[in-house]
Design a protein around this motif. Structure first.
Motif, PDB file in Angstrom:
ATOM      1  N   LEU A   1       0.820  -1.195  -0.211  1.00 27.44           N
ATOM      2  CA  LEU A   1       0.158  -0.081  -0.012  1.00 27.44           C
ATOM      3  C   LEU A   1       0.934   1.157  -0.008  1.00 27.44           C
ATOM      4  CD1 LEU A   1      -2.930   1.553   0.453  1.00 27.44           C
ATOM      5  CD2 LEU A   1      -2.455   1.128   3.027  1.00 27.44           C
ATOM      6  N   LYS A   2       0.497   2.164  -1.178  1.00 27.89           N
ATOM      7  CA  LYS A   2       1.406   3.276  -1.037  1.00 27.89           C
ATOM      8  C   LYS A   2       1.091   4.050   0.297  1.00 27.89           C
ATOM      9  CE  LYS A   2       2.263   7.487  -3.802  1.00 27.89           C
ATOM     10  NZ  LYS A   2       3.745   7.130  -4.222  1.00 27.89           N
ATOM     11  N   SER A   3       2.405   4.478   1.002  1.00 28.50           N
ATOM     12  CA  SER A   3       2.351   4.979   2.539  1.00 28.50           C
ATOM     13  C   SER A   3       2.097   4.177   3.668  1.00 28.50           C
ATOM     14  CB  SER A   3       1.347   6.260   2.548  1.00 28.50           C
ATOM     15  OG  SER A   3       2.041   7.269   1.709  1.00 28.50           O
ATOM     16  N   GLY A   4       1.716   2.923   3.174  1.00 29.95           N
ATOM     17  CA  GLY A   4       1.521   1.751   4.293  1.00 29.95           C
ATOM     18  C   GLY A   4       2.472   1.297   4.870  1.00 29.95           C
ATOM     19  N   ARG A   5       2.356   0.296   5.868  1.00 33.36           N
ATOM     20  CA  ARG A   5       3.315  -0.287   6.532  1.00 33.36           C
ATOM     21  C   ARG A   5       4.266  -1.455   5.631  1.00 33.36           C
ATOM     22  NH1 ARG A   5       4.442  -0.964  11.991  1.00 33.36           N
ATOM     23  NH2 ARG A   5       2.716  -0.045  12.547  1.00 33.36           N
ATOM     24  N   ALA A   6       5.586  -1.352   6.076  1.00 32.80           N
ATOM     25  CA  ALA A   6       6.381  -2.332   5.214  1.00 32.80           C
ATOM     26  C   ALA A   6       6.276  -3.838   5.439  1.00 32.80           C
ATOM     27  CB  ALA A   6       7.745  -2.025   5.263  1.00 32.80           C
ATOM     28  N   VAL A   7       6.446  -4.550   4.605  1.00 35.72           N
ATOM     29  CA  VAL A   7       6.341  -6.052   4.942  1.00 35.72           C
ATOM     30  C   VAL A   7       7.633  -6.518   4.632  1.00 35.72           C
ATOM     31  CG1 VAL A   7       5.406  -8.348   4.227  1.00 35.72           C
ATOM     32  CG2 VAL A   7       3.890  -6.111   3.844  1.00 35.72           C
ATOM     33  N   PRO A   8       8.495  -6.656   5.640  1.00 39.90           N
ATOM     34  CA  PRO A   8       9.950  -7.471   5.481  1.00 39.90           C
ATOM     35  C   PRO A   8       9.713  -8.832   4.904  1.00 39.90           C
ATOM     36  CG  PRO A   8       9.575  -6.211   7.966  1.00 39.90           C
ATOM     37  CD  PRO A   8       8.205  -6.600   6.950  1.00 39.90           C
ATOM     38  N   VAL A   9      10.631  -9.273   3.910  1.00 40.70           N
ATOM     39  CA  VAL A   9      10.566 -10.434   3.488  1.00 40.70           C
ATOM     40  C   VAL A   9      11.917 -10.934   3.289  1.00 40.70           C
ATOM     41  CG1 VAL A   9       8.391 -10.197   2.239  1.00 40.70           C
ATOM     42  CG2 VAL A   9      10.381  -9.755   1.076  1.00 40.70           C
ATOM     43  N   GLU A  10      11.936 -12.490   3.026  1.00 38.45           N
ATOM     44  CA  GLU A  10      13.301 -12.894   3.085  1.00 38.45           C
ATOM     45  C   GLU A  10      13.729 -13.205   1.446  1.00 38.45           C
ATOM     46  OE1 GLU A  10      15.977 -13.915   5.460  1.00 38.45           O
ATOM     47  OE2 GLU A  10      14.682 -12.489   6.619  1.00 38.45           O
ATOM     48  N   THR A  11      12.826 -13.276   0.582  1.00 34.27           N
ATOM     49  CA  THR A  11      13.033 -13.542  -0.699  1.00 34.27           C
ATOM     50  C   THR A  11      11.730 -12.676  -1.397  1.00 34.27           C
ATOM     51  OG1 THR A  11      13.232 -15.118  -2.425  1.00 34.27           O
ATOM     52  CG2 THR A  11      11.652 -15.690  -0.633  1.00 34.27           C
ATOM     53  N   ALA A  12      12.173 -12.278  -2.547  1.00 41.44           N
ATOM     54  CA  ALA A  12      11.349 -11.573  -3.518  1.00 41.44           C
ATOM     55  C   ALA A  12      11.363 -11.650  -4.942  1.00 41.44           C
ATOM     56  CB  ALA A  12      10.957 -10.174  -3.086  1.00 41.44           C
ATOM     57  N   GLU A  13      10.333 -11.594  -5.798  1.00 37.70           N
ATOM     58  CA  GLU A  13      10.781 -11.713  -6.960  1.00 37.70           C
ATOM     59  C   GLU A  13      10.957 -10.271  -7.344  1.00 37.70           C
ATOM     60  OE1 GLU A  13       7.935 -13.687  -9.775  1.00 37.70           O
ATOM     61  OE2 GLU A  13       7.016 -14.106  -7.954  1.00 37.70           O
ATOM     62  N   CYS A  14      11.952  -9.956  -8.117  1.00 38.91           N
ATOM     63  CA  CYS A  14      12.083  -8.601  -8.726  1.00 38.91           C
ATOM     64  C   CYS A  14      11.642  -8.397  -9.992  1.00 38.91           C
ATOM     65  CB  CYS A  14      13.587  -8.305  -8.694  1.00 38.91           C
ATOM     66  SG  CYS A  14      14.254  -6.503  -8.978  1.00 38.91           S
ATOM     67  N   LEU A  15      10.553  -7.566 -10.505  1.00 38.77           N
ATOM     68  CA  LEU A  15      10.099  -7.669 -11.804  1.00 38.77           C
ATOM     69  C   LEU A  15      10.084  -6.236 -12.400  1.00 38.77           C
ATOM     70  CD1 LEU A  15       6.721  -9.810 -10.924  1.00 38.77           C
ATOM     71  CD2 LEU A  15       9.117 -10.328 -11.902  1.00 38.77           C
ATOM     72  N   ARG A  16       9.858  -5.788 -13.579  1.00 40.75           N
ATOM     73  CA  ARG A  16      10.071  -4.642 -14.155  1.00 40.75           C
ATOM     74  C   ARG A  16       9.387  -3.712 -13.183  1.00 40.75           C
ATOM     75  NH1 ARG A  16      11.636  -3.835 -19.427  1.00 40.75           N
ATOM     76  NH2 ARG A  16      11.534  -1.732 -18.747  1.00 40.75           N
ATOM     77  N   MET A  17       8.099  -3.978 -12.680  1.00 44.35           N
ATOM     78  CA  MET A  17       7.229  -3.008 -12.133  1.00 44.35           C
ATOM     79  C   MET A  17       7.729  -3.214 -10.432  1.00 44.35           C
ATOM     80  SD  MET A  17       3.697  -3.090 -14.092  1.00 44.35           S
ATOM     81  CE  MET A  17       3.157  -1.443 -13.123  1.00 44.35           C
ATOM     82  N   GLY A  18       8.742  -3.918 -10.091  1.00 46.14           N
ATOM     83  CA  GLY A  18       8.892  -3.669  -8.469  1.00 46.14           C
ATOM     84  C   GLY A  18       8.879  -5.056  -8.056  1.00 46.14           C
ATOM     85  N   LEU A  19       9.077  -5.053  -6.673  1.00 47.66           N
ATOM     86  CA  LEU A  19       9.189  -6.270  -5.831  1.00 47.66           C
ATOM     87  C   LEU A  19       7.823  -7.065  -5.780  1.00 47.66           C
ATOM     88  CD1 LEU A  19      11.584  -5.550  -2.931  1.00 47.66           C
ATOM     89  CD2 LEU A  19      12.243  -6.212  -5.180  1.00 47.66           C
ATOM     90  N   LYS A  20       7.957  -8.196  -5.761  1.00 51.14           N
ATOM     91  CA  LYS A  20       6.573  -9.285  -5.737  1.00 51.14           C
ATOM     92  C   LYS A  20       6.802 -10.295  -4.601  1.00 51.14           C
ATOM     93  CE  LYS A  20       3.284 -11.637  -8.407  1.00 51.14           C
ATOM     94  NZ  LYS A  20       3.223 -13.190  -7.663  1.00 51.14           N
ATOM     95  N   HIS A  21       6.032 -10.336  -3.700  1.00 43.18           N
ATOM     96  CA  HIS A  21       6.001 -11.659  -2.667  1.00 43.18           C
ATOM     97  C   HIS A  21       4.747 -12.185  -2.678  1.00 43.18           C
ATOM     98  CE1 HIS A  21       7.775 -13.998   0.571  1.00 43.18           C
ATOM     99  NE2 HIS A  21       6.532 -13.660   1.382  1.00 43.18           N
ATOM    100  N   GLY A  22       4.905 -13.334  -3.238  1.00 42.29           N
ATOM    101  CA  GLY A  22       3.116 -14.122  -3.292  1.00 42.29           C
ATOM    102  C   GLY A  22       2.362 -13.338  -3.867  1.00 42.29           C
ATOM    103  N   GLU A  23       1.388 -12.778  -3.251  1.00 38.05           N
ATOM    104  CA  GLU A  23       0.259 -11.984  -4.064  1.00 38.05           C
ATOM    105  C   GLU A  23       0.326 -10.355  -3.677  1.00 38.05           C
ATOM    106  OE1 GLU A  23      -1.995 -12.661  -5.972  1.00 38.05           O
ATOM    107  OE2 GLU A  23      -2.458 -15.140  -5.754  1.00 38.05           O
ATOM    108  N   LEU A  24       1.500 -10.227  -2.844  1.00 36.18           N
ATOM    109  CA  LEU A  24       1.887  -8.753  -2.708  1.00 36.18           C
ATOM    110  C   LEU A  24       2.636  -8.275  -3.550  1.00 36.18           C
ATOM    111  CD1 LEU A  24       2.517  -8.785   1.205  1.00 36.18           C
ATOM    112  CD2 LEU A  24       0.471  -8.199  -0.036  1.00 36.18           C
ATOM    113  N   ARG A  25       2.515  -7.004  -4.338  1.00 38.04           N
ATOM    114  CA  ARG A  25       3.264  -6.110  -5.172  1.00 38.04           C
ATOM    115  C   ARG A  25       3.352  -5.109  -4.627  1.00 38.04           C
ATOM    116  NH1 ARG A  25       2.480  -7.879 -11.326  1.00 38.04           N
ATOM    117  NH2 ARG A  25       4.708  -6.812 -11.303  1.00 38.04           N
ATOM    118  N   ASP A  26       4.651  -4.546  -4.821  1.00 39.84           N
ATOM    119  CA  ASP A  26       4.994  -3.209  -4.366  1.00 39.84           C
ATOM    120  C   ASP A  26       4.022  -1.940  -4.934  1.00 39.84           C
ATOM    121  OD1 ASP A  26       7.318  -2.222  -2.412  1.00 39.84           O
ATOM    122  OD2 ASP A  26       7.223  -0.699  -4.157  1.00 39.84           O
ATOM    123  N   ARG A  27       3.566  -1.155  -4.011  1.00 36.84           N
ATOM    124  CA  ARG A  27       2.748  -0.130  -4.190  1.00 36.84           C
ATOM    125  C   ARG A  27       1.861  -0.294  -5.458  1.00 36.84           C
ATOM    126  NH1 ARG A  27       8.252   1.015  -2.073  1.00 36.84           N
ATOM    127  NH2 ARG A  27       7.938   2.999  -1.111  1.00 36.84           N
TER     128      ARG A  27
END
Length: 321
Positions: free
Chosen positions: A54-80
């Motif tokens: 969520l833009k301006s929301g709390r961060a979710v720390p993760v141990e691993t993340a997909e790095c895609l053209r539009m940013g980080l992705k972890h499971g169903e969570l995508r950055d901003r």
């Protein structure tokens, strides 16, 4: 005549083989020289990966993340990829509603989960296919998002104690996105992002945050600065010079420094905005980009050249020629 024809045929065969060998030799030499020109220098280690769904929301720390053209992705969570908006479609961030930093958005078993202090947890289906597509604005840029429904709107409006209705929208791949190149020509022309301020990734070093803290009366954490990738085992501000880096299979390219704003003065643990620190202190020594005259630089914006999976603990290499 037969002898001459046979000789000519053999001559042509020899010339063909010799020509092919020369081409292969040349390609091999080019490849060898190219390989020699690509130099990897160890510059640090990934210590944190932070997804901000969520833009301006709390961060979710993760141990691993997909790095895609539009940013980080972890499971169903995508950055901003989720955005709070007003009734007229303008973005609402912690600049206007500081308590947004206390709001946690996560996903579990196909459900979107919203949590905030003194609020009951709200769970709704992750995919709102029947929600209307809403025209929104992120700063001065027109984008779109799918409305997450009246129940979420009522919950958010209560939490933020807003006199006017607040809504939540979700970016989907077929909707209108931001084009960073339109605001900053240094970004690739085909770059697309959902709701971040500028870029798909922002990277900073622990040492830079540590150097800032030595200048402050009240120390802050990296969560107040909202990076995607945090790097340790390096000197302060060396990330300013990492133009092209490799982390595991991922390659990213630095575009421009992150000019810091009043959002840095919101405490991520209390949701209180001071409008003073650490921004005032940063302005005393980090006005390093002439193009961003009043915005001190802390962290660097990156574009993704090669996608892949990132892991905490991976070595960061600077690529040079």
């Amino acid at each position: 005549m037969e002898l001459k024809a046979k000789f000519d045929m053999n001559r042509e065969l020899v010339l063909c083989v010799a020509g092919t060998a020369t081409v292969l030799l040349g390609l091999g030499l080019v490849y060898k020289l190219t390989r020699r020109e690509r130099k990897l220098t160890r510059v640090g280690v990934v210590t944190q990966l932070l997804v901000h769904p969520l833009k301006s929301g709390r961060a979710v720390p993760v141990e691993t993340a997909e790095c895609l053209r539009m940013g980080l992705k972890h499971g169903e969570l995508r950055d901003r990829h989720w955005l709070v908006i007003s009734e007229d479609g303008h973005m609402v961030t912690a600049r206007q509603q500081p308590r947004l930093v206390l709001l946690s958005l996560t996903c579990e078993a196909g459900q979107l989960r919203l949590n905030a202090p003194k609020m009951e947890e709200l769970r709704i289906p992750l995919h709102q296919s029947d929600g209307s597509v809403v025209d929104c604005r992120v700063f001065s840029v027109d984008v779109q998002g799918r409305d997450c429904g009246a129940e979420v709107s009522e919950w958010l409006t209560r939490f933020l104690e807003s006199e006017k209705a607040i809504r939540l929208v979700h970016y989907e791949s077929d909707l209108k996105a931001q084009r960073p190149h339109q605001k900053e020509p240094l970004f690739p022309e085909d770059e697309k992002v959902a709701y971040p301020d500028a870029a798909p990734l922002m990277l900073m070093s622990e040492a830079s945050v540590g150097d800032l803290n030595r200048r402050l009366d009240n120390q802050i954490t990296v969560f107040q600065l909202r990076p995607s990738i945090v790097v340790g085992d390096c000197k302060a501000y060396t990330e300013d010079t990492w133009d092209h880096i490799q982390i595991g299979e991922v390659e990213i390219k630095r575009v421009v420094g992150c000019g810091r704003c009043i959002l840095t003065t919101v405490d991520p643990e209390t949701g209180v905005i001071t409008r003073k620190e650490p921004l005032d202190t940063l302005k005393t020594y980090r006005l390093t980009d002439p193009k961003q005259k009043t915005s001190p630089i802390l962290g660097q914006y990156y574009t993704v050249l090669k996608t892949g999976v990132l892991h905490v603990g991976e070595v960061v290499y600077k690529i040079s020629s």
